[in-house]
Design a protein around this motif. Structure first.
Motif, PDB file in Angstrom:
ATOM      1  N   GLY B 180       0.889  -1.333  -0.361  1.00  0.00           N
ATOM      2  CA  GLY B 180      -0.195   0.094  -0.472  1.00  0.00           C
ATOM      3  C   GLY B 180       0.954   1.347  -0.278  1.00  0.00           C
ATOM      4  N   ASN B 181       1.972   1.254   0.015  1.00  0.00           N
ATOM      5  CA  ASN B 181       2.890   2.732  -0.192  1.00  0.00           C
ATOM      6  C   ASN B 181       2.915   2.912  -1.624  1.00  0.00           C
ATOM      7  OD1 ASN B 181       4.326   1.864   2.392  1.00  0.00           O
ATOM      8  ND2 ASN B 181       5.679   0.196   1.262  1.00  0.00           N
ATOM      9  N   ILE B 182       2.996   4.064  -1.751  1.00  0.00           N
ATOM     10  CA  ILE B 182       2.848   4.858  -2.709  1.00  0.00           C
ATOM     11  C   ILE B 182       3.979   6.043  -3.102  1.00  0.00           C
ATOM     12  CG2 ILE B 182       1.079   6.621  -4.166  1.00  0.00           C
ATOM     13  CD1 ILE B 182      -0.873   6.011  -1.278  1.00  0.00           C
ATOM     14  N   TYR B 183       4.318   5.324  -4.609  1.00  0.00           N
ATOM     15  CA  TYR B 183       4.692   5.903  -5.349  1.00  0.00           C
ATOM     16  C   TYR B 183       4.480   7.540  -6.342  1.00  0.00           C
ATOM     17  CZ  TYR B 183       7.150   2.106  -3.287  1.00  0.00           C
ATOM     18  OH  TYR B 183       8.040   1.256  -2.753  1.00  0.00           O
ATOM     19  N   VAL B 184       4.546   8.362  -6.280  1.00  0.00           N
ATOM     20  CA  VAL B 184       4.643   9.266  -7.551  1.00  0.00           C
ATOM     21  C   VAL B 184       5.710  10.306  -7.824  1.00  0.00           C
ATOM     22  CG1 VAL B 184       3.305  11.263  -7.551  1.00  0.00           C
ATOM     23  CG2 VAL B 184       2.195  10.158  -5.055  1.00  0.00           C
ATOM     24  N   VAL B 185       5.325   9.747  -9.474  1.00  0.00           N
ATOM     25  CA  VAL B 185       6.339  10.814  -9.947  1.00  0.00           C
ATOM     26  C   VAL B 185       6.099  12.280  -9.900  1.00  0.00           C
ATOM     27  CG1 VAL B 185       7.089  10.856 -12.339  1.00  0.00           C
ATOM     28  CG2 VAL B 185       7.307   8.724 -11.441  1.00  0.00           C
ATOM     29  N   LEU B 186       7.095  12.935 -10.029  1.00  0.00           N
ATOM     30  CA  LEU B 186       6.541  14.138  -9.975  1.00  0.00           C
ATOM     31  C   LEU B 186       7.522  15.409 -11.009  1.00  0.00           C
ATOM     32  CD1 LEU B 186       6.856  14.698  -6.882  1.00  0.00           C
ATOM     33  CD2 LEU B 186       4.662  14.547  -7.479  1.00  0.00           C
ATOM     34  N   ASN B 187       6.240  15.979 -12.027  1.00  0.00           N
ATOM     35  CA  ASN B 187       7.153  16.284 -13.429  1.00  0.00           C
ATOM     36  C   ASN B 187       8.150  17.432 -12.741  1.00  0.00           C
ATOM     37  OD1 ASN B 187       5.729  18.520 -12.455  1.00  0.00           O
ATOM     38  ND2 ASN B 187       4.191  18.825 -14.190  1.00  0.00           N
ATOM     39  N   ASN B 188       8.250  18.244 -11.991  1.00  0.00           N
ATOM     40  CA  ASN B 188       9.445  18.652 -11.840  1.00  0.00           C
ATOM     41  C   ASN B 188      10.740  18.250 -10.634  1.00  0.00           C
ATOM     42  OD1 ASN B 188       8.137  19.267  -9.322  1.00  0.00           O
ATOM     43  ND2 ASN B 188       7.517  21.355  -9.022  1.00  0.00           N
ATOM     44  N   ILE B 189      10.487  17.097 -10.252  1.00  0.00           N
ATOM     45  CA  ILE B 189      11.660  16.913  -9.122  1.00  0.00           C
ATOM     46  C   ILE B 189      12.609  15.643  -9.841  1.00  0.00           C
ATOM     47  CG2 ILE B 189      11.632  14.778  -6.854  1.00  0.00           C
ATOM     48  CD1 ILE B 189      10.672  17.742  -6.617  1.00  0.00           C
ATOM     49  N   THR B 190      13.570  16.001  -9.693  1.00  0.00           N
ATOM     50  CA  THR B 190      14.777  15.077 -10.308  1.00  0.00           C
ATOM     51  C   THR B 190      15.286  14.036  -9.401  1.00  0.00           C
ATOM     52  OG1 THR B 190      16.480  16.738 -10.121  1.00  0.00           O
ATOM     53  CG2 THR B 190      15.153  16.687 -11.909  1.00  0.00           C
ATOM     54  N   THR B 191      15.149  14.259  -8.001  1.00  0.00           N
ATOM     55  CA  THR B 191      15.604  12.772  -7.026  1.00  0.00           C
ATOM     56  C   THR B 191      14.792  12.121  -6.770  1.00  0.00           C
ATOM     57  OG1 THR B 191      14.250  14.182  -5.432  1.00  0.00           O
ATOM     58  CG2 THR B 191      17.178  15.226  -5.913  1.00  0.00           C
ATOM     59  N   GLY B 192      13.727  11.825  -7.857  1.00  0.00           N
ATOM     60  CA  GLY B 192      13.145  10.318  -7.787  1.00  0.00           C
ATOM     61  C   GLY B 192      12.063  10.224  -7.181  1.00  0.00           C
ATOM     62  N   ALA B 193      11.061   9.352  -7.709  1.00  0.00           N
ATOM     63  CA  ALA B 193       9.692   9.565  -7.124  1.00  0.00           C
ATOM     64  C   ALA B 193       9.748   9.428  -6.002  1.00  0.00           C
ATOM     65  CB  ALA B 193       9.453   7.810  -7.236  1.00  0.00           C
ATOM     66  N   ALA B 194       8.725  10.316  -5.601  1.00  0.00           N
ATOM     67  CA  ALA B 194       7.788  10.598  -4.059  1.00  0.00           C
ATOM     68  C   ALA B 194       7.061   9.542  -3.245  1.00  0.00           C
ATOM     69  CB  ALA B 194       6.819  12.238  -3.950  1.00  0.00           C
TER      70      ALA B 194
END
Lengths: 209, 499
Positions: B180-194
């Motif tokens: 149930g951990n959620i991974y989010v790709v953000l369009n302006n972050i280069t340090t990986g998925a939140a």
């Protein structure tokens, strides 16, 4: 003493890396034919090393075969070495004649050439884990050749050890300059050829129309 | 009588001819030249593994035109969920892809109010808790909802020391793992998925790309050694490229980046600790060499915008630049290259997302506003069967399919690898060597050669030993005769002297 045939002289030099060349110089022996044969064998060894190597050790790019790199690696480099060494050492009070430099240097290349052939043959019998044997043979060949080349230059010019090292370094520099000039010259020739070929095409079109 | 025979013969020949043309018409359906890479890394014509079946618009589904369908996901129930970005809705399509089952225009918040989506660009469904995860980009939030449209949780910009508060929070892709951990790709972050815990707590970043050590970056490093701290602070920092999209398969998360300049880390396989399993892999994803386009004066390098892991473990990568799907098996061996940039069915104008289900591939196009469906061909089926068996370790069972592949396409490099591995397993070393040579597989060749040598020695053991003994005797004999000669010579000389 030391009345040996030219082939026996080669064996003598290989067995006496330090003073073999001195003996040969003293007896004014050494054959240009054998020298050229050795350089030709170096050329063949280069090709064998690239194209006939065991597949598990080396994968050649076997789509095309271009002989020019192998010619450069053997004849051109050797020629540049001879001419370069002769030009450098005639300025540094060397006693060697062009003929002798050529003969002595070629004799020194025997272990290196032999190493290439032996490794090419061995690569068809050994697997990759046993590569270390081939590496040892390779190192022996290179070191032996280096020692021979050093003593060849030393005895052909009657130099001291330090002066030999300096002469070799300068020779390598001279080779680099020569090869750079050669490349420059070749590209110049190419441009001239292209110029004439365009000229010819242009004129031939005008005549036809 | 003669005339009749003639008639019959012509009839038969015309039938055969008709059959031929009908067959070739079936296989010439692709609107592009199908290719693959040979062992020298050069493109060569190949057989198609997938053929474009149809291209589906919103009207075909009965819900009006789609506008920028930017994500597609095949859920546990066999339905497809499409993020219809321009229309601010999520569409559920049935598994035959001919009818929209449901559209989610708005959701109901836990406090009873209605909430609308704003440019949702990612959707994911978890099989474990049956929740829908929506990357609601322009609302700066991730919605977790059940299939009835009730919002369970809303994740907004995290208040954390790790998360730079000056950065906006625009999720574009979202997935959830089994826990149930959620991974989010953000369009302006280069340090990986939140990464968020199941209850929505921000726990950090996951799976950042490495900075590739190009000549420029190495030069910068040495230049910075001689700089003051103020100057260093004002310089632009070299940051890695961000993650563009990801997919989850089992315990692994696969990420891709659409950077066209980066060659490392374009596709990663991350384990739970965030370590890249493909880090030491020499595989190149996308086209080997960028193509130079003379009309636009630019290099067309592959930009992998979406990644999908099929049920059988194959990795599908979607290339935006050339509109191609690159399919790899789980060991990163290239299987097929599908698709192109064109207006016909099977071509894209702006490929956006990709999903696989069974023997089909589904690709959304944000400019054509369609979903293109590719179906596996007969050839593709054989290759997939063979590569599946091969990757399961059943090399010998995979032998026949691989041989069949080679009968159909003798340039198919992957098949030579498969045959070589099978022959090696069954102890047919000589043939294994031959096939390994054709596939340029040095390691397999080496192993096969080791076995072949062992066999050779075992078979000819007596001969080798006998030969060795004879050679030894011969050498000893030669040495002795030489010595005798020398001694005789010396004796002669000494007698001469005495005389």
């Amino acid at each position: 003493m030391m009345e040996l045939s030219p082939v026996r002289w080669v064996a003598h030099i290989l067995r006496h890396p330090v003073d073999g060349f001195e003996d040969m110089r003293w007896k004014k022996s050494g054959s240009l034919k054998i020298a050229f044969f050795i350089v030709f064998m170096l050329f063949l060894a280069n090709i064998a090393n690239e194209r006939l190597y065991g597949f598990n050790h080396y994968i050649p790019y076997d789509r095309i075969f271009n002989v020019v790199p192998y010619i450069v690696k053997s004849f051109v480099i050797f020629g540049a070495w001879t001419v370069g060494n002769w030009s450098v050492c005639s300025l540094l009070d060397g006693e060697g004649k062009m003929r002798n430099i050529c003969i002595y240097s070629a004799y020194a290349l025997i272990p290196y050439t032999a190493q290439m052939f032996i490794n090419t043959i061995l690569s068809h019998f050994l697997i990759r884990d046993e590569y270390v044997f081939m590496a040892i043979i390779r190192i022996i060949g290179i070191v032996w050749s280096a020692v021979l080349l050093f003593s060849a230059i030393r005895s052909v010019h009657q130099y001291s050890a330090t002066k030999t090292i300096a002469a070799i370094a300068l020779t390598i520099g001279a080779m680099a300059i020569m090869l750079a000039l050669l490349v420059l010259f070749l590209s110049l020739i190419q441009h001239v050829l292209i110029f004439f070929s365009t000229l010819f095409t242009e004129i031939s079109y005008r005549i036809r129309s | 009588m003669k005339k009749q025979i003639k008639k019959i013969v012509t009839a038969i020949f015309s039938l055969i001819l008709c059959g031929c043309t009908a067959n070739s018409a079936v296989f010439a359906a692709e609107p592009y030249d199908v290719y693959n890479y040979d062992r020298w890394g050069d493109p060569i014509p190949s057989q198609a593994g997938y053929t474009a079946e149809k291209s589906v618009t919103g009207y075909d589904l009965g819900i009006g035109a789609m506008d920028m369908p930017s994500d597609i996901f095949c859920a546990f129930d066999g339905n497809f969920y499409i993020a219809d970005k321009g229309n601010n809705r999520i569409i559920t399509v049935n598994s035959d892809f001919d009818k929209a089952v449901r559209t989610y225009e708005s959701f109901i918040m836990p406090n009873g109010t209605k909430t609308n989506l704003k440019k949702p660009s990612g959707v994911f469904l978890s099989a474990e808790n049956q929740y829908m995860y929506i990357a609601d980009t322009d609302n700066s939030r991730v919605l977790v909802a059940d299939l009835e449209g009730y919002v369970i949780k809303e994740i907004t910009k995290p208040e954390s020391e790790i998360y730079d508060s000056r950065r906006t929070f625009n999720p574009v892709r979202v997935i959830a793992d089994k826990a149930g951990n959620i991974y989010v790709v953000l369009n302006n972050i280069t340090t990986g998925a939140a990464m968020f815990s199941p209850d929505g707590e921000f726990t950090g970043f996951y799976g950042a790309n490495r900075v590739q050590p190009t000549a420029e970056i190495i030069g910068d490093y040495f230049a910075e050694l001689f700089m003051s701290d103020e100057k260093k602070a004002r310089r632009t920092r070299s940051v890695p490229t961000g993650i563009t999209s990801f997919d989850i398969a089992g315990d692994f998360i696969f990420t891709c980046t659409s950077s066209t300049t980066q060659t490392a880390d374009t596709v990663k396989k991350l384990n739970a600790a965030g370590k890249n399993i493909f880090a030491d892999n020499e595989a190149v994803f996308g086209d080997y060499a960028p193509m130079y386009d003379t009309s636009q004066n630019r290099l067309l390098a592959s930009a992998i915008v979406d990644i999908d892991i099929a049920e059988d473990g194959n990795i599908n990568c979607l290339d935006l630049t050339m509109g191609r799907i690159f399919q790899y098996d789980e060991d990163c061996n290239l299987l097929f290259i599908v698709g192109t940039n064109s207006s016909q069915t099977g071509g894209f104008r702006q490929a956006a997302a990709l999903e696989s289900y069974g023997d089909r591939l589904y690709v959304t196009d944000t400019m054509k506003n369609t979903v293109t469906i590719f179906k596996e061909t007969e050839f593709g089926e054989i290759v997939h069967r063979a590569s599946y068996l091969h990757n399961e370790g059943l090399y010998e069972e995979a032998l026949n399919p691989w041989l069949e592949v080679l009968e159909r396409d003798g340039n198919y490099r992957r098949a030579y690898l498969g045959v070589a591995a099978a022959k090696l397993r069954s102890g047919e070393y000589e043939e294994a060597m031959e096939y390994a040579k054709l596939a340029d597989a040095r390691k397999i060749y080496d192993k096969a050669f080791e076995g072949y040598r062992m066999d050779f020695i075992k078979r000819n053991f007596e001969l080798i030993i006998l030969g060795g003994i004879f050679a030894g005797i011969a050498v000893a004999g030669i040495i002795r005769s030489r010595k005798e000669k020398k001694a005789a010579l010396a004796a002669e000389k000494s007698t001469e002297k005495e005389e």
